[in-house]
Scaffold this motif. Structure first.
Motif, PDB file in Angstrom:
ATOM      1  N   ARG A  38       1.924   2.000  -3.595  1.00  0.00           N
ATOM      2  CA  ARG A  38       0.983   1.757  -4.688  1.00  0.00           C
ATOM      3  C   ARG A  38       0.646   3.026  -5.472  1.00  0.00           C
ATOM      4  O   ARG A  38       0.579   3.011  -6.700  1.00  0.00           O
TER       5      ARG A  38
ATOM      6  N   HIS B 285      -1.518  -8.871  -2.441  1.00  0.00           N
ATOM      7  CA  HIS B 285      -2.391  -7.930  -1.751  1.00  0.00           C
ATOM      8  C   HIS B 285      -3.737  -7.871  -2.471  1.00  0.00           C
ATOM      9  O   HIS B 285      -3.830  -7.338  -3.587  1.00  0.00           O
TER      10      HIS B 285
ATOM     11  N   SER C 135      -7.328   5.508  -6.321  1.00  0.00           N
ATOM     12  CA  SER C 135      -5.918   5.707  -6.645  1.00  0.00           C
ATOM     13  C   SER C 135      -5.748   6.169  -8.087  1.00  0.00           C
ATOM     14  O   SER C 135      -4.940   7.059  -8.384  1.00  0.00           O
TER      15      SER C 135
ATOM     16  N   LEU D 172      -7.306  -6.334  -3.211  1.00  0.00           N
ATOM     17  CA  LEU D 172      -7.650  -4.918  -3.246  1.00  0.00           C
ATOM     18  C   LEU D 172      -9.141  -4.748  -3.487  1.00  0.00           C
ATOM     19  O   LEU D 172      -9.768  -5.574  -4.148  1.00  0.00           O
TER      20      LEU D 172
ATOM     21  N   ALA E 133       0.802  -1.229   0.000  1.00  0.00           N
ATOM     22  CA  ALA E 133       0.000   0.000   0.000  1.00  0.00           C
ATOM     23  C   ALA E 133       0.839   1.285   0.000  1.00  0.00           C
ATOM     24  O   ALA E 133       0.512   2.225  -0.741  1.00  0.00           O
TER      25      ALA E 133
END
Length: 219
Positions: free
Chosen positions: A130, A173, A183, A175, A127
């Motif tokens: 990212r 990860h 994002s 999401l 994170a």
């Protein structure tokens, strides 16, 4: 610049399992009609709006998706952090170009790409890093260029210490689509489509929901 710990672990892990991974997933798209449809729609939009210009797959692995998009008429290049994966992609798809590279620091000029594909590659970025990676996607895309981002859905991180009989340290990860969309918006993209689906029957992938977002850098 020193390599981040997660990059070192990801590279080492995929170098160790490259052959077995490629064998397991080489025909994954054959049993995934919705994935093929989404890739076809992405290819059609890029061809329509940008008949010239490179399309880059980041985290291209053994090159399966890069080759599929090439067959759909896109001028594809693939990059991957793992030299072993790049070697396999070059062996199996000698008509295409594959490079070792970091998707957080792409070796491309600003605004040079007509399309970018992150097919289950953003899931390996923790994170804190990212947003920088997504900002990099925006930097290299030309105005009107498209990004296609696929990922596993969830709020957890799957950690593997072993895969295909090899010791690894790989993090996946999961999401949430809203988090990825936000994002992309922060980077300057407009999200034009999102699809969330259950795993395809018979898929070798993890049995969690999967998501695909299509984003466009505004003209």
């Amino acid at each position: 610049m020193a390599e981040a710990a997660h990059q070192h672990a990801t590279r080492a892990g995929y170098d160790a399992i490259a052959e077995q991974y490629a064998e397991l997933f080489h025909a994954e798209l054959d049993a995934a009609p919705l994935d093929r449809a989404l890739l076809a729609a992405f290819a059609e939009m890029v061809r329509r709006d940008h008949p010239d210009g490179e399309v880059l797959e980041v985290g291209s692995g053994p090159g399966t998706v890069t080759a599929h998009l090439h067959e759909l008429g896109l001028p594809m290049t693939g990059i991957d952090l793992s030299p072993a994966m790049v070697a396999l992609a070059r062996r199996d798809h000698p008509q295409l170009s594959f490079e070792v590279g970091d998707m957080g620091a792409l070796d491309r000029p600003d605004g040079s790409l007509s399309g970018l594909v992150g097919w289950y590659s953003l899931i390996h970025v923790p994170a804190p890093e990212r947003q920088q990676v997504v900002d990099e996607f925006h930097r290299v895309l030309r105005p009107g260029g498209y990004a296609l981002i696929a990922f596993q859905v969830g709020d957890d991180t799957l950690h593997l210490d072993e895969a295909f009989g090899h010791a690894v340290s790989l993090d996946f990860h999961r999401l949430q689509p809203d988090v990825v969309a936000e994002s992309l918006h922060r980077a300057g993209f407009e999200v034009i489509a999102r699809v969330v689906r259950a795993p395809e029957a018979g898929s070798a992938a993890s049995e969690v929901s999967q998501a695909v977002l299509v984003a466009r850098r505004p003209s």
